[in-house]
Design an enzyme around this catalytic site. Structure first.
Site, PDB file in Angstrom:
ATOM      1  N   ARG A  42       0.835  -1.197   0.000  1.00  0.00           N
ATOM      2  CA  ARG A  42       0.000   0.000   0.000  1.00  0.00           C
ATOM      3  C   ARG A  42       0.872   1.250   0.000  1.00  0.00           C
ATOM      4  O   ARG A  42       1.639   1.499   0.928  1.00  0.00           O
ATOM      5  CB  ARG A  42      -0.927   0.004   1.226  1.00  0.00           C
ATOM      6  CG  ARG A  42      -1.913   1.159   1.214  1.00  0.00           C
ATOM      7  CD  ARG A  42      -3.058   0.942   2.173  1.00  0.00           C
ATOM      8  NE  ARG A  42      -2.656   1.056   3.571  1.00  0.00           N
ATOM      9  CZ  ARG A  42      -3.480   0.830   4.600  1.00  0.00           C
ATOM     10  NH1 ARG A  42      -4.719   0.438   4.381  1.00  0.00           N
ATOM     11  NH2 ARG A  42      -3.043   0.957   5.838  1.00  0.00           N
ATOM     12  N   SER A 111     -12.823  -3.024  -0.049  1.00  0.00           N
ATOM     13  CA  SER A 111     -13.127  -2.508   1.285  1.00  0.00           C
ATOM     14  C   SER A 111     -14.618  -2.201   1.361  1.00  0.00           C
ATOM     15  O   SER A 111     -15.150  -1.486   0.498  1.00  0.00           O
ATOM     16  CB  SER A 111     -12.340  -1.232   1.562  1.00  0.00           C
ATOM     17  OG  SER A 111     -10.952  -1.494   1.587  1.00  0.00           O
ATOM     18  N   LYS A 140      -2.368   6.491   7.441  1.00  0.00           N
ATOM     19  CA  LYS A 140      -2.755   7.668   6.664  1.00  0.00           C
ATOM     20  C   LYS A 140      -4.096   7.489   5.954  1.00  0.00           C
ATOM     21  O   LYS A 140      -4.649   8.438   5.417  1.00  0.00           O
ATOM     22  CB  LYS A 140      -1.669   7.983   5.627  1.00  0.00           C
ATOM     23  CG  LYS A 140      -0.359   8.452   6.228  1.00  0.00           C
ATOM     24  CD  LYS A 140       0.649   8.756   5.144  1.00  0.00           C
ATOM     25  CE  LYS A 140       1.981   9.217   5.734  1.00  0.00           C
ATOM     26  NZ  LYS A 140       2.985   9.497   4.687  1.00  0.00           N
TER      27      LYS A 140
END
Length: 211
Positions: A42, A111, A140
């Site tokens: 990621r 997600s 983040k």
């Protein structure tokens, strides 16, 4: 062709924090060598070239340990390095379109935060879900809290694997007992561990009690 019979039990999502590339790759190496079952690369704020170079380097490690590599968000990077799959969120391309782009053999993670989105995404070709944030997280990635009740509701209403994500630590893994999840996603707990091998080993022991 990718084998979709994936072990989702201990899913590492990377974050480089302040580490150098060498330190970062060493952490990924130790994590794979110690038993994480899946790795997601990621990167949120890097150039395409930078993302590609990191993906190539990480894939050399994951390939060595036969751990599937998932690329976060970027279908182009996934295809460019021939990763096992891609994971997308709410602000990415539609699930159906991503499935068309990556083909039927690659893994597609999504997600989700509610049953409606989960059912819709499953129908459009998702292979697994990441549900959260279950606990507070300092990554983040901007996210909102998801309750255990919602997590269980999603698990109950879909036929594909569901992983919990968000603030998951060694000492709260067992709180997912009887939720029906297929595994847990961990970021800082592994990426910032003082001893990656010990941390992964301990987390695996706890995850095994959920299954």
């Amino acid at each position: 062709m990718v084998d979709k019979n994936i072990d989702y039990s201990l899913y590492l999502i990377t974050n480089r924090y302040d580490s150098s590339d060498e330190q970062f790759l060493n952490i990924v190496f130790e994590a794979c060598n110690s038993g994480v079952t899946l790795v997601q690369l990621r990167e949120k704020d890097v150039t395409t070239k930078r993302y590609f170079d990191l993906a190539v380097a990480v894939k050399k490690i994951t390939d060595k340990f036969k751990v599937p590599l998932i690329i976060d968000d970027r279908v182009d990077i996934c295809l460019a390095v021939n990763a096992a799959g891609v994971h997308i969120g709410d602000n990415e391309l539609p699930v159906k379109r991503v499935r068309q782009l990556i083909g039927k053999d690659k893994i597609l993670g999504v997600s989700v935060k509610d049953v409606e989105r989960a059912k819709e995404s499953e129908a459009q070709g998702a292979d697994y879900f990441g549900v959260g944030a279950i606990y507070p997280t300092k990554t983040k990635v901007i996210t909102k809290h998801t309750t255990m009740a919602t997590l269980k509701d999603i698990v109950y209403n879909v036929a594909i694997p569901v992983n919990a994500i968000g603030g998951i630590k060694e000492d709260n893994i067992l709180s997912f007992k009887n939720t029906g999840i297929s595994g847990v996603c961990m970021v800082s707990e592994i990426m910032q561990a003082e001893n990656v091998r010990t941390k992964v080993t301990n987390c695996l022991k706890n995850v095994e009690q959920l299954m």
